[in-house]
Design an enzyme around this catalytic site. Sequence first.
Site, short mmCIF file in Angstrom:
data_model
loop_
_atom_site.label_atom_id
_atom_site.label_comp_id
_atom_site.label_asym_id
_atom_site.label_seq_id
_atom_site.Cartn_x
_atom_site.Cartn_y
_atom_site.Cartn_z
CB CYS A 153 -0.92 0.00 1.22
SG CYS A 153 -2.19 -1.26 1.12
N1 LIG Z 1 -2.80 -5.97 1.92
C1 LIG Z 1 -3.22 -4.88 2.52
O1 LIG Z 1 -2.84 -4.60 3.64
C2 LIG Z 1 -4.18 -3.92 1.85
C3 LIG Z 1 -4.80 -2.95 2.63
C4 LIG Z 1 -5.69 -2.07 2.05
C5 LIG Z 1 -5.93 -2.15 0.68
N2 LIG Z 1 -5.31 -3.10 -0.09
C6 LIG Z 1 -5.63 -3.13 -1.52
O2 LIG Z 1 -6.51 -4.23 -1.76
C7 LIG Z 1 -6.23 -4.82 -3.04
C8 LIG Z 1 -5.90 -6.29 -2.86
O3 LIG Z 1 -4.72 -6.39 -2.07
P1 LIG Z 1 -4.28 -7.74 -1.37
O4 LIG Z 1 -3.21 -7.37 -0.41
O5 LIG Z 1 -5.46 -8.50 -0.88
O6 LIG Z 1 -3.64 -8.50 -2.63
P2 LIG Z 1 -3.25 -10.05 -2.71
O7 LIG Z 1 -2.22 -10.16 -3.75
O8 LIG Z 1 -2.99 -10.58 -1.32
O9 LIG Z 1 -4.59 -10.74 -3.22
C9 LIG Z 1 -5.14 -10.52 -4.46
C10 LIG Z 1 -5.75 -11.83 -4.95
O10 LIG Z 1 -6.38 -11.58 -6.20
C11 LIG Z 1 -6.15 -12.69 -7.03
N3 LIG Z 1 -6.35 -12.25 -8.41
C12 LIG Z 1 -5.50 -11.59 -9.23
N4 LIG Z 1 -6.10 -11.32 -10.40
C13 LIG Z 1 -7.35 -11.81 -10.32
C14 LIG Z 1 -8.45 -11.84 -11.20
N5 LIG Z 1 -8.39 -11.28 -12.41
N6 LIG Z 1 -9.57 -12.46 -10.80
C15 LIG Z 1 -9.65 -13.03 -9.58
N7 LIG Z 1 -8.64 -13.03 -8.69
C16 LIG Z 1 -7.51 -12.41 -9.06
C17 LIG Z 1 -4.74 -13.13 -6.71
O11 LIG Z 1 -4.52 -14.48 -7.07
C18 LIG Z 1 -4.72 -12.93 -5.18
O12 LIG Z 1 -5.14 -14.08 -4.49
C19 LIG Z 1 -5.09 -3.99 -3.62
O13 LIG Z 1 -5.64 -2.98 -4.42
C20 LIG Z 1 -4.45 -3.36 -2.40
O14 LIG Z 1 -3.80 -2.14 -2.72
C21 LIG Z 1 -4.46 -3.99 0.48
#
Ligand SMILES: NC(=O)c1ccc[n+]([C@@H]2O[C@H](COP(=O)([O-])OP(=O)(O)OC[C@H]3O[C@@H](n4cnc5c(N)ncnc54)[C@H](O)[C@@H]3O)[C@@H](O)[C@H]2O)c1
Length: 443
Positions: free
Chosen positions: A284
């Site tokens: 992030c």
């Molecule tokens: N990790 C954090 O602390 C956090 C906090 C706030 C916001 N976010 C935001 O949330 C979003 C997700 O982050 P995250 O940390 O969960 O990511 P992550 O990589 O842990 O998880 C994303 C998941 O999406 C899957 N994926 C990718 N492309 C896909 C598709 N086309 N269809 C279905 N699944 C798909 C991946 O396989 C993965 O399991 C990002 O935009 C991030 O910036 C993350």
Amino acid sequence: MPEVSTAIQARTTAENLQEKIRSRSARVGIVGLGYVGLPLAVEFARAGFEVTGIDVSQTKADRVNLGDSYVGDVPEAILKPLVESGKLRATSDFSAVRDLDTINICVPTPLRKTKDPDMSFIDSACQEIAQYFHPGLLVILESTTYPGTTDEVVLPMLSKSGLKAGEDFFLCFSPERVDPGNPKFQTANIPKVVGGVTKACTEMGCLFYAQALEHVVPVSSTQVAEMVKLLENTFRMINIGLVNEIALMCDRMAINVWEVIDAAATKPFGFMPFYPGPGLGGHCIPIDPFYLSWKTKQAGIEARFIELAGYINGQMPHFVLSKVQNALNDAAKPLKGSRVHFMGVAYKRNIEDVRESPALDLLLLLEQRGAQVSYSDPHVPALRLDGRVLQAEPQAIAAAADCVVIVTDHAAFDYAGLVRQAKLIVDTRNALKGFESGKIVRL
Ligand SMILES: NC(=O)c1ccc[n+]([C@@H]2O[C@H](COP(=O)([O-])OP(=O)(O)OC[C@H]3O[C@@H](n4cnc5c(N)ncnc54)[C@H](O)[C@@H]3O)[C@@H](O)[C@H]2O)c1
């Protein structure tokens, strides 16, 4: 009277969905089962909804279906019973969308090498959803992104169906604020900001979240909701940049920056402590502000604070490198050939996530200068580095290193034992606060 019949039809679609949400018979879909999606899926399943997770990774879908958690904030003791009772299941097959009433999109939003937004995950998820799109769906984008994404990218893709937002389907943006490893605030009790493309969309989104989460905060548009998240993360990034610069100044003037911050934090108003460190990490803070600067550039505004903080934060691994080099030189050891052991490689304490971790940069910088590197991290048993895999070592090995660098201040480390046994310690996190020893070099 086509207007009247359309109005009745619209009311019916909205009312049907509201009724399903209130009775918790709505079938909930979560696209992307990562750090954000899996905890969210669990919260809705716990609230009594039938939840289907969709992830392009068959491995993740399989693990969820076995009740095998790969996210630290989701204990197996909670996941497994939800899977066994049929409340939660996962698949990699998007045709599941046909049977869903709601969809939260939680896919990654990384940066390209050029620091431009990489929208390919949102694009491909929306394209898949569009194939099976149907009336009565509530779609909520949760991935962090630049202001305008929901209206300019997602809405046109879903509107190709001929269905109308706010009447036939409902579309919102709701930023995810999860803080992995935070014992006090988790998905259920972090207030949820929701902005829809129409008022009806916002109301539908709020109704939905209110079933599973404690506080819902409606805002007037998707752009406001998108900007909220970028303000929050840019605020952190810039304040960390400021305090990192203060740390560089204090170092030059031989002032203990940690003591300065602790004393400043006694001011009961107008000050919020941020702490310096070896560099930014995670999915992030190092990334999201560049979504904003990319977008504002198109509007003719240079995001100068963001660029400057990015530069200062990016210097921190180099600063730590110079600290290690100087500490070894003072001990009459050249960096080349020295054994340097890292305590912690995750990007922050008590979690397993190494995405963008400053440890990765620092390990490579040290290796390039001829140091032999190793690491201990109870949360990260193996680490991919530049095409190789390093294995975590037990903490005891730190005693044999020429220099130990505390990169991540995990609670599980035995710091008293480390101070007793290590020859030289560079502490980038003030993990050794309260320890007095000539072998400790603080950031
Ligand atoms: N990790 C954090 O602390 C956090 C906090 C706030 C916001 N976010 C935001 O949330 C979003 C997700 O982050 P995250 O940390 O969960 O990511 P992550 O990589 O842990 O998880 C994303 C998941 O999406 C899957 N994926 C990718 N492309 C896909 C598709 N086309 N269809 C279905 N699944 C798909 C991946 O396989 C993965 O399991 C990002 O935009 C991030 O910036 C993350």
